[in-house]
Design a protein around this motif. Structure first.
Motif, PDB file in Angstrom:
ATOM      1  N   ASP A   1       0.910  -1.478   0.293  1.00 39.60           N
ATOM      2  CA  ASP A   1      -0.062   0.093   0.052  1.00 39.60           C
ATOM      3  C   ASP A   1       0.750   1.224   0.000  1.00 39.60           C
ATOM      4  N   ALA A   2       0.283   2.424  -0.722  1.00 41.31           N
ATOM      5  CA  ALA A   2       1.069   3.485  -0.901  1.00 41.31           C
ATOM      6  C   ALA A   2       0.409   4.753  -0.329  1.00 41.31           C
ATOM      7  N   LEU A   3       1.033   5.791   0.260  1.00 40.36           N
ATOM      8  CA  LEU A   3       0.642   6.928   0.751  1.00 40.36           C
ATOM      9  C   LEU A   3       1.028   7.996  -0.115  1.00 40.36           C
ATOM     10  N   ILE A   4       0.122   8.805  -0.565  1.00 36.91           N
ATOM     11  CA  ILE A   4       0.440  10.052  -1.363  1.00 36.91           C
ATOM     12  C   ILE A   4       0.347  11.283  -0.433  1.00 36.91           C
TER      13      ILE A   4
ATOM     14  N   LEU B   1       4.660   6.996   9.251  1.00 33.66           N
ATOM     15  CA  LEU B   1       5.402   6.341   9.990  1.00 33.66           C
ATOM     16  C   LEU B   1       4.765   5.202  11.017  1.00 33.66           C
ATOM     17  N   TRP B   2       3.537   5.627  11.536  1.00 36.81           N
ATOM     18  CA  TRP B   2       2.706   4.656  12.300  1.00 36.81           C
ATOM     19  C   TRP B   2       2.331   3.661  11.347  1.00 36.81           C
ATOM     20  N   GLY B   3       1.808   4.021  10.080  1.00 39.42           N
ATOM     21  CA  GLY B   3       1.244   3.078   9.126  1.00 39.42           C
ATOM     22  C   GLY B   3       2.359   1.917   8.783  1.00 39.42           C
ATOM     23  N   ALA B   4       3.507   2.380   8.823  1.00 37.51           N
ATOM     24  CA  ALA B   4       4.538   1.584   8.169  1.00 37.51           C
ATOM     25  C   ALA B   4       5.261   1.005   9.317  1.00 37.51           C
ATOM     26  N   MET B   5       5.399   1.197  10.582  1.00 41.04           N
ATOM     27  CA  MET B   5       6.278   0.555  11.815  1.00 41.04           C
ATOM     28  C   MET B   5       5.383  -0.129  12.652  1.00 41.04           C
ATOM     29  N   SER B   6       4.048   0.472  12.873  1.00 40.14           N
ATOM     30  CA  SER B   6       3.346  -0.289  13.987  1.00 40.14           C
ATOM     31  C   SER B   6       3.106  -1.756  13.641  1.00 40.14           C
TER      32      SER B   6
ATOM     33  N   GLY C   1      -0.990  -1.752   5.833  1.00 37.90           N
ATOM     34  CA  GLY C   1      -0.268  -0.923   6.361  1.00 37.90           C
ATOM     35  C   GLY C   1       0.665   0.065   5.335  1.00 37.90           C
ATOM     36  N   VAL C   2       1.332   0.878   5.454  1.00 37.32           N
ATOM     37  CA  VAL C   2       1.879   1.780   4.670  1.00 37.32           C
ATOM     38  C   VAL C   2       3.519   1.118   4.155  1.00 37.32           C
TER      39      VAL C   2
ATOM     40  N   ILE D   1      -8.282   9.063   3.517  1.00 35.21           N
ATOM     41  CA  ILE D   1      -7.735  10.654   3.396  1.00 35.21           C
ATOM     42  C   ILE D   1      -7.610  11.333   4.635  1.00 35.21           C
ATOM     43  N   ASN D   2      -6.380  11.836   4.868  1.00 34.68           N
ATOM     44  CA  ASN D   2      -5.925  12.471   6.031  1.00 34.68           C
ATOM     45  C   ASN D   2      -5.998  11.681   7.169  1.00 34.68           C
ATOM     46  N   SER D   3      -5.858  10.379   7.065  1.00 31.95           N
ATOM     47  CA  SER D   3      -5.767   9.395   8.132  1.00 31.95           C
ATOM     48  C   SER D   3      -5.005   8.245   7.451  1.00 31.95           C
ATOM     49  N   VAL D   4      -4.866   7.107   8.508  1.00 32.44           N
ATOM     50  CA  VAL D   4      -4.364   6.110   8.049  1.00 32.44           C
ATOM     51  C   VAL D   4      -5.061   4.846   8.589  1.00 32.44           C
ATOM     52  N   ILE D   5      -5.457   3.847   7.853  1.00 35.75           N
ATOM     53  CA  ILE D   5      -5.961   2.776   8.061  1.00 35.75           C
ATOM     54  C   ILE D   5      -7.439   2.989   8.795  1.00 35.75           C
ATOM     55  N   SER D   6      -8.154   4.102   8.643  1.00 35.89           N
ATOM     56  CA  SER D   6      -9.069   4.710   9.341  1.00 35.89           C
ATOM     57  C   SER D   6     -10.417   3.537   8.928  1.00 35.89           C
ATOM     58  N   PHE D   7     -10.493   3.291   7.629  1.00 31.69           N
ATOM     59  CA  PHE D   7     -11.553   2.417   7.129  1.00 31.69           C
ATOM     60  C   PHE D   7     -11.728   1.134   8.028  1.00 31.69           C
TER      61      PHE D   7
END
Length: 494
Positions: free
Chosen positions: A244-247, A262-267, A275-276, A416-422
């Motif tokens: 998954d990508a983050l723009i 950072l959180w999306g990639a490392m948590s 994750g990112v 959008i403007n959050s990570v994994i919120s869905f």
């Protein structure tokens, strides 16, 4: 890891310490067949309950899990190594999904009238969704409560019994989830767990009594499960990996984007399918983003902020991807020395070629590749140039542009403007495209995934001179029908 013994049992081990957490039986095809056979009358009983009764019992299960949340969290912590705080968040999300499935099943799946249309004016039409029977769920180890519960809770709410095969790395979690369910539904084995290694999962997928398989795992394993399902034409919903990508757009909130990346990639030590793993940053804010990202990442450390790599074999993949990224890109943080089994400290690398394994293959570790792009359009093109299509993230200050980008992102879910919120919204479906799988869990689509549509039409009265489904039909009746259809549908829209 888990190891088989001569007694046809296996041990689940703490990935952090190597200590034995529990010992479980390796259930072979005969044991799986027996479990499925026991579940068949349970499915008939459970499916015959009315909606209110199933809802009450599922809400009671939710209450039991909530009551014993510390016990569930501790088992997740022991078998995965993740911090208890992360395990707590995972269990809470699972609880919210049990609640949503229980409360919405009747509204989504229950009988309802549908319009028969003008040609069927003398008919009444109803649609409802009926249980499949016994559903098999094959769960992962990275989120051993939240992820399988996205199938289990929705399959149960739809009126099915479930046979659950947890990962061999987290069998204790699977056993505990079934034990807690038995407190709420003691009459029949509506949810039961079978433990074992790969052969147990293969037996479950190939069992003729299973009416659907819900699988979460790698794309390669999904193909083997799909082949086993094909023997009995058993349908499959597959949630596989992602890249998954983050723009980060030019007008994004840069500190918030860096924090989310950072959180999306490392948590969870990067062991998150949604994750990112890739970040594409528009040139105008690239330098600011990298300062924010590296400054924050310098304070994150494995063993403190996140746990170990749960599956030892994944270390080899992570090490290979790090070596590739370091050789072809520019190291920003960490490197090969970041791998100190069973932990991996954060690794961030810039300018890694898009055709490299570190960018193309799922790493499933605490690593991140970052690339400078001219604009959001280039970022989207690169994000979509992947065999995977699970999830993605967009940070932008322009809501309309962000929504347009999100719709065009080749993924099942986009935040959008959050990570994994869905994942925290039970009403939203969850699943991917391409190598990330097919089918959906969660939400109304997730409920329908575990049910079969049943259509019923009923003639309310006869239409004089319009008995079309009879050998007594004459040309005059057909002419009247053609006139009606021409009146209804023959005018072109301009």
């Amino acid at each position: 890891m888990s190891t088989a013994t001569e007694q046809r049992t296996f041990d689940s081990l703490s990935p952090a310490t190597g200590a034995v957490v529990g010992t479980h039986p390796i259930q072979d095809a005969a044991a799986v067949r027996a479990a499925v056979a026991d579940a068949e009358p349970a499915a008939a009983w459970w499916g015959a309950l009315d909606w209110a009764e199933r809802r009450r019992r599922l809400l009671d299960y939710k209450a039991v899990v909530t009551r014993d949340i510390a016990r569930v969290v501790d088992m997740v912590h022991q078998e995965t190594g993740k911090p208890k705080a992360d395990a707590t968040l995972e269990v809470i999300l699972a609880i919210t999904h049990i609640d949503w499935a229980a409360r919405n099943a009747r509204k989504v799946l229950g009988p309802r009238r549908v319009s028969p249309g003008m040609v069927g004016v003398n008919l009444a039409a109803t649609l409802e969704y009926l249980p499949l029977g016994v559903v098999g769920v094959i769960g992962p180890w990275n989120y051993p409560v939240f992820t399988p519960m996205g199938s289990i809770a929705y399959a149960l709410a739809a009126g099915n019994a479930v046979v659950f095969k947890p990962s061999e790395l987290t069998p204790g979690v699977g056993v505990l989830l079934a034990d807690l369910f038995a407190e709420s539904v003691p009459e029949q084995p509506v949810l039961r767990t079978v433990t074992g290694l790969g052969e147990t999962g293969a037996a479950l997928a190939g069992d003729p009594g299973i009416k659907k398989i819900a699988f979460t795992g790698s794309t390669a394993t999904a193909k083997r499960v799909m082949a086993a399902c094909a023997e009995n034409l058993t349908p499959l919903v597959a949630e596989c990996g992602g890249k998954d990508a983050l723009i980060v757009d030019a007008d994004a909130n840069v500190p918030a984007a860096a924090d989310a990346a950072l959180w999306g990639a490392m948590s969870n030590s990067g062991q998150t399918c949604v994750g990112v793993e890739r970040v594409y940053v528009v040139d105008a804010v690239y330098d600011d983003f990298m300062r924010e990202l590296t400054g924050r990442a310098a304070n994150v450390r494995a063993g403190q902020d996140y746990g170990p790599v749960t599956m030892p074999a994944q270390i080899d993949v992570i090490r290979r991807h790090i070596d590739d990224a370091v050789a072809t890109g520019k190291v920003v943080l960490g490197g090969p020395e970041s791998v100190r089994e069973p932990y991996v400290d954060p690794v961030i690398v810039e300018d890694v070629p898009e055709d490299s394994p570190a960018v193309r293959e799922e790493t499933f570790g605490p690593t991140l590749t970052v690339r400078r792009v001219a604009d959001a359009e280039e970022a989207l093109a690169l994000a979509n140039a992947s065999a995977y299509g699970l999830a993605g993230t967009i940070f932008s200050g322009d809501v309309r542009r962000a929504m347009a980008l999100a719709r065009r992102m080749r993924s099942g879910m986009t935040a959008i403007n959050s990570v994994i919120s869905f994942a925290s919204i039970p009403a939203l479906p969850f699943g991917g495209v391409g190598d990330s799988g097919f089918g959906r869990i969660h939400g109304a689509d997730g409920l329908r995934e575990f049910a079969r549509p049943k259509a019923v039409s009923r003639q309310r009265f006869g239409l004089p001179g319009m008995n079309l489904t009879s050998f007594t039909r004459g040309q005059a009746e057909l002419d009247r029908l053609v006139k009606l259809v021409t009146f209804l549908h023959g005018r072109r829209k301009r």
